[in-house]
Design a protein around this motif. Structure first.
Motif, PDB file in Angstrom:
ATOM      1  N   ARG A 255       0.867  -1.181   0.000  1.00  0.00           N
ATOM      2  CA  ARG A 255       0.000   0.000   0.000  1.00  0.00           C
ATOM      3  C   ARG A 255       0.900   1.226   0.000  1.00  0.00           C
ATOM      4  NH1 ARG A 255      -1.984   0.837   6.170  1.00  0.00           N
ATOM      5  NH2 ARG A 255      -3.139   2.505   5.151  1.00  0.00           N
ATOM      6  N   ASP A 256       0.405   2.318  -0.577  1.00  0.00           N
ATOM      7  CA  ASP A 256       1.238   3.501  -0.795  1.00  0.00           C
ATOM      8  C   ASP A 256       1.858   4.040   0.491  1.00  0.00           C
ATOM      9  OD1 ASP A 256       0.819   3.393  -3.488  1.00  0.00           O
ATOM     10  OD2 ASP A 256      -0.467   5.168  -3.605  1.00  0.00           O
TER      11      ASP A 256
ATOM     12  N   GLY B 102       5.206   2.791   0.854  1.00  0.00           N
ATOM     13  CA  GLY B 102       6.181   3.207  -0.152  1.00  0.00           C
ATOM     14  C   GLY B 102       6.673   2.200  -1.165  1.00  0.00           C
ATOM     15  N   PRO B 103       5.935   1.154  -1.524  1.00  0.00           N
ATOM     16  CA  PRO B 103       6.434   0.251  -2.580  1.00  0.00           C
ATOM     17  C   PRO B 103       6.700   0.978  -3.893  1.00  0.00           C
ATOM     18  CG  PRO B 103       4.534  -0.724  -1.480  1.00  0.00           C
ATOM     19  CD  PRO B 103       4.620   0.700  -1.007  1.00  0.00           C
ATOM     20  N   ASP B 104       5.870   1.976  -4.203  1.00  0.00           N
ATOM     21  CA  ASP B 104       6.077   2.745  -5.433  1.00  0.00           C
ATOM     22  C   ASP B 104       7.377   3.532  -5.381  1.00  0.00           C
ATOM     23  OD1 ASP B 104       4.725   4.200  -3.357  1.00  0.00           O
ATOM     24  OD2 ASP B 104       4.342   5.814  -4.775  1.00  0.00           O
ATOM     25  N   LEU B 105       7.721   4.077  -4.201  1.00  0.00           N
ATOM     26  CA  LEU B 105       8.998   4.785  -4.042  1.00  0.00           C
ATOM     27  C   LEU B 105      10.169   3.827  -4.250  1.00  0.00           C
ATOM     28  CD1 LEU B 105       8.307   7.034  -0.907  1.00  0.00           C
ATOM     29  CD2 LEU B 105       8.228   7.681  -3.324  1.00  0.00           C
ATOM     30  N   PHE B 106      10.033   2.612  -3.734  1.00  0.00           N
ATOM     31  CA  PHE B 106      11.083   1.606  -3.878  1.00  0.00           C
ATOM     32  C   PHE B 106      11.324   1.286  -5.348  1.00  0.00           C
ATOM     33  CE2 PHE B 106      12.288  -2.901  -4.273  1.00  0.00           C
ATOM     34  CZ  PHE B 106      13.435  -2.943  -3.493  1.00  0.00           C
TER      35      PHE B 106
ATOM     36  N   GLU C 218      -4.114  -4.800  -1.740  1.00  0.00           N
ATOM     37  CA  GLU C 218      -4.976  -4.437  -2.860  1.00  0.00           C
ATOM     38  C   GLU C 218      -4.218  -3.762  -3.998  1.00  0.00           C
ATOM     39  OE1 GLU C 218      -8.050  -1.971  -1.336  1.00  0.00           O
ATOM     40  OE2 GLU C 218      -8.992  -3.565  -0.142  1.00  0.00           O
ATOM     41  N   SER C 219      -3.154  -3.042  -3.688  1.00  0.00           N
ATOM     42  CA  SER C 219      -2.441  -2.276  -4.714  1.00  0.00           C
ATOM     43  C   SER C 219      -1.334  -3.063  -5.402  1.00  0.00           C
ATOM     44  CB  SER C 219      -1.849  -1.004  -4.086  1.00  0.00           C
ATOM     45  OG  SER C 219      -2.859  -0.179  -3.572  1.00  0.00           O
TER      46      SER C 219
ATOM     47  N   ALA D 172       2.491  -3.369 -12.386  1.00  0.00           N
ATOM     48  CA  ALA D 172       2.383  -2.586 -13.619  1.00  0.00           C
ATOM     49  C   ALA D 172       3.428  -1.482 -13.659  1.00  0.00           C
ATOM     50  CB  ALA D 172       0.975  -1.995 -13.724  1.00  0.00           C
ATOM     51  N   GLN D 173       3.700  -0.856 -12.524  1.00  0.00           N
ATOM     52  CA  GLN D 173       4.732   0.185 -12.446  1.00  0.00           C
ATOM     53  C   GLN D 173       6.095  -0.392 -12.787  1.00  0.00           C
ATOM     54  OE1 GLN D 173       5.141   1.857  -8.534  1.00  0.00           O
ATOM     55  NE2 GLN D 173       6.809   3.243  -9.102  1.00  0.00           N
ATOM     56  N   ALA D 174       6.420  -1.562 -12.252  1.00  0.00           N
ATOM     57  CA  ALA D 174       7.701  -2.201 -12.551  1.00  0.00           C
ATOM     58  C   ALA D 174       7.824  -2.513 -14.033  1.00  0.00           C
ATOM     59  CB  ALA D 174       7.843  -3.484 -11.725  1.00  0.00           C
ATOM     60  N   ALA D 175       6.736  -3.005 -14.630  1.00  0.00           N
ATOM     61  CA  ALA D 175       6.760  -3.323 -16.058  1.00  0.00           C
ATOM     62  C   ALA D 175       6.941  -2.051 -16.891  1.00  0.00           C
ATOM     63  CB  ALA D 175       5.470  -4.034 -16.447  1.00  0.00           C
TER      64      ALA D 175
END
Length: 376
Positions: free
Chosen positions: A211-212, A215-219, A243-244, A250-253
């Motif tokens: 979940r945001d 910070g997984p997106d920051l990682f 859930e995210s 998709a971000q990694a791809a």
């Protein structure tokens, strides 16, 4: 101990740091001769959490009771609360200890109702961040802090897991007019044994909820930027569920990292530590995260964001701590890889961690809070 207590821990979601805290506390309290039970949500958690519940059940004399609990305030809250109250009333607790925002409200409201029926109940609350993560300038924040101020009148003892959390409570809610105390999260003795990286270990590990807030997106963004800084490919493992999760895949791809980031389901932290050489904790908000303590105790180099109680673990000026920003994380990740042994040598010493963050000390301090609340 003068007498065994009937202790019920109430919280919403059986995942993450709150669940870890309750498991450790319940285990220590049961070992000390107390009768312990858990009441929590039945709609969150998966197979991994079910295994953890099965491991807990033999030591929980009052059992595990699960019922649906909503994360946010809504129309279903009243029915959910009534069901939870019925479960707790049957357990006849001496101590009702609420964890997190929802568990905190339930423990104090239900504890007060039980007193109306002449039950002798101590009402304790540990925030674990919870509603304290909200901005007091927003409508949502003002609502939550109004509720917190109201609930403070029905609290016998407030516990904080970090000095940051205590200061945030004082600033956003107000200083409690009832007793309160700081008790750091603690680790068991066996967790201070090193975990070696596997021969095929990746460069970096993220482990936690998907979940945001964590910070997984920051990682993922930081990994891409660290590759650009170093001019070579890097490998990473991301362990967790939520859930995210599809959004992060998709971000990694999208960033061309799909082949270099392995996404794995939840697993014990020490098992995950062997999968990478360095642990990254990119949270946007925290109270006192277990994963940082666990990683350091296992001898892993850690890069973490300067949020919540994290700086209290490392001390002032530590190179392990950066802002919750992808560019800052990337820069520190690149620096760590340039000389990983030198970076690892700057982590806190194991002996210092043991003194400050031991599970036995945590349980003893909280037991004293229970008996103090009952005596008053």
């Amino acid at each position: 101990m003068t007498q065994p207590l009937r202790i019920v821990h109430c919280f919403r979601s059986p995942v993450g740091g709150i669940f870890r805290h309750v498991r450790d506390l319940a285990e220590a309290q049961a070992a000390a001769g107390h009768l312990v039970g858990v009441v929590c949500d039945s709609t969150t958690g998966g197979a991994f959490e079910e295994k953890l519940f099965e491991q807990m059940k033999p030591s929980l004399a009052l059992g595990v009771s699960r019922t649906p609990m909503q994360r946010h305030i809504g129309p279903g809250d009243l029915a959910a609360a009534w069901r939870a109250y019925g479960l707790i009333k049957e357990l006849k607790p001496d101590v009702l200890h609420g964890h997190g925002a929802k568990g905190g409200v339930y423990s104090r409201v239900f504890g007060s109702l039980l007193r109306v029926f002449r039950f002798r109940v101590a009402r304790l609350y540990t925030a674990h961040g919870g509603s304290l993560h909200y901005d007091e300038k927003t409508a949502t924040g003002r609502l939550f802090f109004t509720i917190e101020r109201l609930m403070a009148r029905f609290t016998d003892y407030t516990l904080f897991v970090s000095d940051f959390e205590r200061n945030a409570y004082h600033r956003k809610v107000g200083k409690p007019d009832r007793p309160s105390g700081l008790v750091y999260n603690g680790l068991r003795a066996g967790e201070f044994e090193s975990v070696a990286a596997a021969a095929d270990a990746a460069d970096f590990l993220y482990i936690g909820m998907m979940r945001d807030l964590k910070g997984p997106d920051l990682f993922i963004d930081a990994l891409a930027q660290a590759e650009a800084l170093l001019g070579r490919h890097l490998g990473a493992v991301m362990v967790g569920d939520g859930e995210s999760l599809p959004l992060y895949k998709a971000q990694a791809a999208r960033l061309g990292l799909a082949e270099r980031i392995r996404f794995l389901p939840p697993m014990p932290a020490r098992q995950a530590f062997a999968l990478a050489r360095t642990v990254v904790v990119p949270s946007r908000a925290e109270a006192m995260p277990y994963i940082v303590l666990e990683a350091l105790a296992a001898g892993k180099p850690v890069i973490a964001t300067a949020v919540g109680g994290i700086p209290e673990i490392f001390g002032a000026g530590s190179p392990a701590v950066v802002r919750p920003d992808a560019a800052d994380l990337a820069g520190r990740m690149a620096e760590a890889l340039a000389d990983l042994p030198a970076f690892a040598a700057q982590m806190p010493e194991a002996a210092v961690l043991k003194r400050r963050f031991g599970a036995d000390a945590m349980a003893a301090e909280i037991e004293r809070a229970y008996f103090g609340a009952l005596a008053r």
